[in-house]
Design an enzyme around this catalytic site. Sequence first.
Site, PDB file in Angstrom:
ATOM      1  CB  SER A 122      -0.942  -0.072   1.198  1.00  0.00           C
ATOM      2  OG  SER A 122      -1.822   0.987   1.181  1.00  0.00           O
ATOM      3  CB  ALA A 166      -7.931  11.455   9.406  1.00  0.00           C
ATOM      4  CB  SER A 168       2.994   2.350  12.798  1.00  0.00           C
ATOM      5  OG  SER A 168       2.741   1.752  11.544  1.00  0.00           O
ATOM      6  CB  THR A 216       1.549  -0.314   8.066  1.00  0.00           C
ATOM      7  OG1 THR A 216       1.612   1.081   8.370  1.00  0.00           O
ATOM      8  CG2 THR A 216       0.110  -0.775   8.067  1.00  0.00           C
TER       9      THR A 216
HETATM   10  C1  G16 Z   1      -3.469   0.382   6.521  1.00  0.00           C
HETATM   11  C2  G16 Z   1      -4.825   0.119   7.123  1.00  0.00           C
HETATM   12  C3  G16 Z   1      -5.453   1.426   7.549  1.00  0.00           C
HETATM   13  C4  G16 Z   1      -4.510   2.176   8.495  1.00  0.00           C
HETATM   14  C5  G16 Z   1      -3.121   2.328   7.855  1.00  0.00           C
HETATM   15  C6  G16 Z   1      -2.080   2.918   8.785  1.00  0.00           C
HETATM   16  O1  G16 Z   1      -3.632   1.179   5.387  1.00  0.00           O
HETATM   17  O2  G16 Z   1      -5.644  -0.527   6.158  1.00  0.00           O
HETATM   18  O3  G16 Z   1      -6.671   1.142   8.168  1.00  0.00           O
HETATM   19  O4  G16 Z   1      -5.006   3.427   8.790  1.00  0.00           O
HETATM   20  O5  G16 Z   1      -2.642   1.056   7.453  1.00  0.00           O
HETATM   21  O6  G16 Z   1      -1.909   2.063   9.872  1.00  0.00           O
HETATM   22  P1  G16 Z   1      -0.779   2.277  10.955  1.00  0.00           P
HETATM   23  O7  G16 Z   1      -0.933   3.665  11.476  1.00  0.00           O
HETATM   24  O8  G16 Z   1      -1.059   1.225  11.972  1.00  0.00           O
HETATM   25  O9  G16 Z   1       0.563   2.119  10.277  1.00  0.00           O
HETATM   26  P2  G16 Z   1      -2.906   0.858   4.012  1.00  0.00           P
HETATM   27  O10 G16 Z   1      -3.578   1.785   3.050  1.00  0.00           O
HETATM   28  O11 G16 Z   1      -1.450   1.140   4.219  1.00  0.00           O
HETATM   29  O12 G16 Z   1      -3.173  -0.585   3.779  1.00  0.00           O
END
Ligand code: G16
EC number: 5.4.2.3
Length: 552
Positions: free
Chosen positions: A70, A380, A509, A511
């Site tokens: 992503s 957001a 986080s 991700t």
């Molecule tokens: C993913 C999740 C989202 C989340 C984002 C950031 O988005 O699908 O719901 O808001 O990660 O997550 P974090 O703050 O835990 O890193 P995407 O678009 O990267 O798949």
Amino acid sequence: MANNNNRCRTVYAFAREMYPKTVKGDIAYGTAGFRTRAIDLDYVMYRMGLLAVLRARVKRAVIGVMITASHNPEPDNGVKLVDPMGEMLEQSWEKWATKIANVTDDKLEHVINDIIKECGIENMNDRPEIVVGKDTRPSSPSLAKAVIDGVLAMGGKPIDYGIVTTPQLHYFVVCKNTHRAYGEPTEEGYYRKLITAFKKVRGNEFNNGNYTNSIMYDGANGVGAKKVKYLKEGLAGSLNIAMYNDEIIGSGKLNYLCGADFVKSQQKFPTGLPQTPNLRCCSVDGDADRLVYYYLDENKKFHLMDGDKIATLIAGYLKEILEKTGLKLNLGLVQTAYANGASTDYITKELKVPVACVATGVKHLHHKAVEYDIGVYFEANGHGTVVFKQSAKDKIKNTYQTNNLSPEQKDATLRLINIIDIINETVGDAISDMLLVETILHDKGWDIRQWEAAYTDLPNKLLKVTVQDRTVVTTTDAERKCVTPKGLQEEIDRIVSKYPKGRCFVRPSGTEDVLRVYTEAATKEECDKLGIEVAKVVYDLAGGIGNPPLVE
Ligand code: G16
């Protein structure tokens, strides 16, 4: 049972020969599945192929596997598992995903047997379909092959959709599981559904009031750029999309200085787009499941319409339409702690739509949204959609068939029916959300400044702090309060109390390997100061490494 044993041995032989576990440490299941450096993911992908088949056997349904990281940089990759009705993998299964991803090769067979036993899988001879898709990252083809090998080794039937957006993959899964009631499980079917509904609502007048039918589109140099080209052709001028950042595979520019995450977190205009004042621009992210709008004014000042603004536009509009139809359906909006305080105030006080706050991650928002007849959910960062209960859809359609509606009611009901088809209810979808926003702006006759004028965001900032181990921070109350490390929340509260309209929270986080620090305050200067003050405390109390707080 003999058959199960044979199957497990095949799985193990394949794992040992082709996809041995190459990483010693464990990988954690994050906000949206596993995500890390692509070079560390071969064996994880193979194992997710195995898991998808087991899940499909338990649910007796088609399951999806999407290979994407992503918004992350191009060298990363990841995997999102899609449940039968488009939801992210059920949370109770995250434990199995984690176990199967981290077990040593020689114990893989045991974990599989545990899943089979605990979930009561009796038939290991059927061939459930597993729908596989990937984004444009150079690492995605070999990782997709690993998933497909996993599916085959476990006796499933992989259906390879090639390069698609994440929301397209969710759509295919739902189409298949509803036996095409939701739509045709093909890319053509997806475009046809969205475009047909969009054109019906737009009619022959492409412009209206201050609304003009041209938009600047930042494709983040990813799959969102590739796919919008097909959409453009189908729209045939009803909406003119000028494409930017559309270098697709292997350019190294994926999400670089562009895309929805860059625009939202940096609060900056992306590279590559013409800096003409007051042009309506939008950006999607690397797998096209997030969308943000923005423009530059005459003084080159940047104005952002993020997920909160999109959510309020949609919720306000649906409320108006519902009032016109006379239908009694409950409408609610779901946000996360990242929602700007001004947006929550506007929704509750002006729009009078109930709001719920849940933890970050579509998996949480989607589950809450389905409790309403019509649930609008948005993060957001631009990730969100609208979900309708089947009973609500039936009610809307049945009402349209009755003869006692006024012309205005009939018109509004038909509009609502078509709007449902513009929306990809299966997950947040940048392309479908863009068509929905354009539909609403067109109907209202608004330019982007009129949309922006609904309410004024409180200045806000998102910082990243790199620490030794981000799991030292744990949270509660939809991630708005820290539980550990000891003393951190007290420090945050002390600092926040010095700033008018101050608000702040810290969370790990799911991700990226960082802690996120979100701040809001009455002025930009105060917000920046608050962010740095809190980030320093986080750095000190949560084991910061490298240079002290990095401002994004
Ligand atoms: C993913 C999740 C989202 C989340 C984002 C950031 O988005 O699908 O719901 O808001 O990660 O997550 P974090 O703050 O835990 O890193 P995407 O678009 O990267 O798949």
